[in-house]
Design a protein around this motif. Structure first.
Motif, short mmCIF file in Angstrom:
data_model
loop_
_atom_site.label_atom_id
_atom_site.label_comp_id
_atom_site.label_asym_id
_atom_site.label_seq_id
_atom_site.Cartn_x
_atom_site.Cartn_y
_atom_site.Cartn_z
N VAL A 527 0.91 -1.17 0.05
CA VAL A 527 -0.11 0.03 0.07
C VAL A 527 0.80 1.17 -0.02
O VAL A 527 1.82 1.46 0.90
CB VAL A 527 -0.96 -0.18 1.35
N THR A 528 0.51 2.23 -0.98
CA THR A 528 1.28 3.47 -1.09
C THR A 528 0.27 4.57 -1.12
O THR A 528 -0.97 4.20 -1.51
CB THR A 528 2.30 3.52 -2.14
N LEU A 529 0.51 5.86 -0.88
CA LEU A 529 -0.16 6.90 -1.07
C LEU A 529 -0.35 7.11 -2.57
O LEU A 529 -1.43 7.47 -2.94
CB LEU A 529 0.40 8.03 -0.23
N THR A 530 0.75 7.40 -3.30
CA THR A 530 0.81 7.50 -4.73
C THR A 530 1.62 6.41 -5.38
O THR A 530 2.31 5.38 -4.78
CB THR A 530 1.27 9.04 -5.30
N SER A 531 1.76 6.58 -6.66
CA SER A 531 2.82 5.66 -7.43
C SER A 531 4.29 6.08 -7.43
O SER A 531 5.16 5.33 -7.77
CB SER A 531 2.52 5.53 -8.89
N ASP A 532 4.76 7.13 -6.65
CA ASP A 532 5.96 7.71 -6.70
C ASP A 532 6.80 6.90 -5.73
O ASP A 532 7.39 7.51 -4.70
CB ASP A 532 5.84 8.93 -6.33
N VAL A 533 7.02 5.61 -5.82
CA VAL A 533 8.24 4.67 -4.98
C VAL A 533 9.00 4.17 -6.27
O VAL A 533 8.52 3.15 -6.72
CB VAL A 533 7.48 3.83 -4.11
N PRO A 534 10.27 4.58 -6.34
CA PRO A 534 11.03 4.03 -7.36
C PRO A 534 11.52 2.51 -7.09
O PRO A 534 11.94 2.00 -6.07
CB PRO A 534 12.47 4.77 -7.23
N GLY A 535 11.16 1.58 -8.11
CA GLY A 535 11.43 0.35 -8.01
C GLY A 535 10.60 -0.65 -7.21
O GLY A 535 10.91 -2.06 -7.13
N LEU A 536 9.41 -0.06 -6.65
CA LEU A 536 8.40 -0.82 -6.21
C LEU A 536 7.72 -1.94 -6.69
O LEU A 536 6.86 -2.76 -6.30
CB LEU A 536 7.39 0.23 -5.27
#
Length: 640
Positions: A527-536
């Motif tokens: 779960v994240t807030l947005t898609s802005d996590v590099p490599g997830l």
């Protein structure tokens, strides 16, 4: 003898017309008029930018010498100033305006000097093409290599997603099972399979190293088809290079990263350049003047191969190519060239869509039909609602719109005032994306894609307005032209650099994503807030991703009221053997702030709530990212 308009002056003018040589190079398009269509001049000596025997166009004496040395000094000096400006840029200070608010004055001085030097070079016939090439490549480096040189990691979340697709296709040897939202890449895998083949052949572990240089490299490669395209419609080198410069300083939409669209657009431009080279209106000399208009042996096969590569790599670009070929086939004189390529494009696209991409298209046919019935919504879908965005992002959006409108209006004026451009085919290429703009929103991206595919033609028509033919004006006026190009460059950097506070990632964010992908068992929810996590997205076929910022309005309201209560429904199904993971990071916080999709204080409130909540454990902590693992707590009373 009659006086007035029939007097000796008109007689002298008629005599001059009868005795003047018919030099095709004196016309911007390199053609002369026939009875109904332009007639090609026999091949002759072409201008190369070398000095000629007559008087210097820059003027005699000291002024010519100053211009000569200024052209040769401005390029290296601007490059040195640019590199010096990147030594200490406070990236952590980026906010609403991204890189715009942290780049030092020396960067902007370098950009202004580079633009002025290019304008001087454009007006000096002694400047060889090599110097003009150097100026354009320096512009590409300044615009597109700056983030790569400044950032410690690859920028932009979608570039990281595409790295994950390449990795998955290598691991599975082709199609990736259980791809879910990534299944579209199984249907158009050309770009990813090409990178997978390159990685296997080179022995590299990942494409992340060279993917960071894709924007600079792709834009540099675009120079060749742009030059061929423009030289096919004019022999005026000022128009050619002016159009190239305008293209680069107006290409703000950012479709040049590590992506299938970047690859397909480069192929599209190559096909268009080869096509315009063969059109009857081409200003380039024929290798064999006795041959009738049409494709030479072998070249058509090469163009069809490029079309096939487009068809297997991207769902939208083949349709834009077909639209362009249909419009270019409207003039009867073009059909010997355009119809064979149009037939190939239609057949190859239909075959691919009816076989490999059939399942995806069938599953989404209702969405396609619904979109066709809403042309007004398709056209406006790319216009962001600005009510909740940060003030800087509102400004950026208006600057982007102003830049796009300005170059389109200049192109319209060029079309109206430079009548010879109407015979080049470029006006048809400029409007070719419009039918698709009305037919489909393409997830809100169609407006930007239409602008991108129209821009090569639009840039040339704008250049035709700004740079009258050499027959009418001996030299351009750099002090008049340079402010226009600087204004366009200013608009470009707003659109291209304005979101870098979100697009830039720190090593801690990459490390947080790697921790999750290394430790999360198959089937875990991330779960994240947005898609802005590099490599997830590495191993995306093994995990399920949920983004809290794009849920139903009721779920969003519940999350805003009570972050802990709002996030718990998305973690259902987690167990001790298959825990859920929640990732919070700097780039996500910045995205929430800039777009206004969620309240600014929500990320911090969520962190505070999770730190004290039962079942949540911090398993990774960095100043830029934190990872929580969630395992449902044991029922009260110690039951089984």
């Amino acid at each position: 003898m009659k006086g007035g308009r029939d007097g000796p002056r008109d007689g002298a003018r008629d005599a001059a017309r009868r005795t003047a040589p018919r030099d095709a190079a004196a016309r911007p398009d390199g053609l002369r008029e026939g009875s109904r269509a332009a007639v090609r001049e026999p091949p002759g000596p072409r201008r190369t930018g070398a000095p000629g025997p007559g008087p210097s166009p820059a003027g005699p004496g000291r002024a010519a010498a100053l211009r000569f040395w200024a052209v040769r000094a401005a390029l290296p000096v601007s490059l040195v100033l640019w590199l010096l400006s990147l030594r200490s840029v406070p990236l952590d200070d980026m906010r609403d305006l991204g890189l715009l608010q942290v780049l030092p004055p020396l960067f902007w001085i370098a950009a202004a000097l580079l633009t002025l030097g290019f304008c001087l070079a454009l007006g000096d016939r002694r400047t060889r093409a090599g110097w003009l090439t150097g100026y354009v490549l320096a512009l590409v480096a300044l615009l597109h290599a700056t983030p790569t040189l400044l950032y410690p990691t690859l920028r932009y979340s979608w570039a990281w997603k595409h790295l994950a697709v390449v990795d998955a296709m290598i691991r599975h040897g082709g199609e990736v099972p259980a791809a879910d939202k990534f299944d579209v890449y199984n249907e158009w895998p050309g770009f990813f399979q090409l990178n997978a083949l390159f990685l296997k052949a080179s022995g590299l572990d990942s494409a992340v190293g060279y993917a960071a240089w894709t924007p600079a490299f792709a834009n540099a490669l675009l120079l060749a088809p742009l030059l061929l395209l423009y030289r096919s419609v004019t022999r005026d080198r000022r128009l050619v290079w002016g159009a190239v410069w305008i293209f680069y300083v107006c290409s703000w939409v950012g479709q040049d990263y590590f992506a299938p669209q970047t690859f397909a657009f480069l192929l599209f431009m190559t096909v268009m350049a080869l096509l315009f080279r063969q059109l009857p209106s081409s200003a380039l000399p024929r290798p064999d003047p006795r041959r009738r208009d049409g494709w030479p042996p072998g070249l058509l096969a090469g163009a069809v191969l490029l079309v096939a590569a487009i068809a297997v790599s991207h769902p939208l670009t083949p349709l834009l190519l077909i639209s362009a070929l249909v419009l270019l086939s409207l003039p009867r004189r073009n059909r010997r060239v355009t119809l064979p390529l149009l037939a190939a494009a239609v057949v190859l696209t239909a075959l691919w869509d009816a076989t490999v991409a059939r399942d995806y298209l069938t599953a989404n046919v209702s969405d396609f039909v619904r979109s066709v019935l809403q042309p007004d919504r398709n056209v406006t879908s790319g216009l962001t609602a600005l009510g909740d965005a940060a003030p800087g992002q509102v400004l950026l959006s208006w600057v982007d719109r102003a830049l796009s409108a300005a170059v389109v209006l200049m192109a319209a004026a060029g079309f109206a005032l430079r009548r010879w451009t109407r015979r080049t085919g470029l006006p048809l290429l400029a409007v070719a994306p419009l039918p698709l703009l009305a037919l489909n929103a393409y997830g809100g991206e169609m407006l930007f894609r239409a602008y991108l595919f129209a821009l090569p033609a639009v840039a040339f028509l704008a250049a035709a307005l700004l740079l009258p033919s050499e027959a009418r004006e001996r030299v351009p006026r750099p002090l008049v032209l340079s402010p226009v190009l600087l204004a366009l460059l200013g608009g470009m950097v707003f659109g291209y650099y304005g979101k870098e506070a979100v697009n830039r990632y720190d090593p801690g964010e990459v490390a947080a994503a790697r921790y999750v992908t290394d430790h999360a068992p198959p089937g875990s929810v991330i779960v994240t807030l947005t898609s802005d996590v590099p490599g997830l997205d590495m191993g995306y076929e093994r995990h399920r991703r949920i983004q809290l910022a794009y849920q139903d309005p009721e779920d969003t309201r519940r999350l805003v009221r009570d972050p802990l209560t709002g996030v718990e429904p998305f973690l259902s199904g987690a167990t001790g053997e298959r825990p859920a993971y929640l990732v919070l990071s700097r780039a996500q916080d910045m995205n929430v702030r800039l777009t206004g999709t969620l309240p600014d204080d929500l990320p911090q409130r969520l962190r505070t709530a999770l730190d004290d909540a039962p079942g949540f454990t911090r398993v990774f902590t960095d100043e830029d990212a934190v990872v929580y693992r969630y395992v449902p707590p044991a029922p009260a009373g110690g039951g089984p």
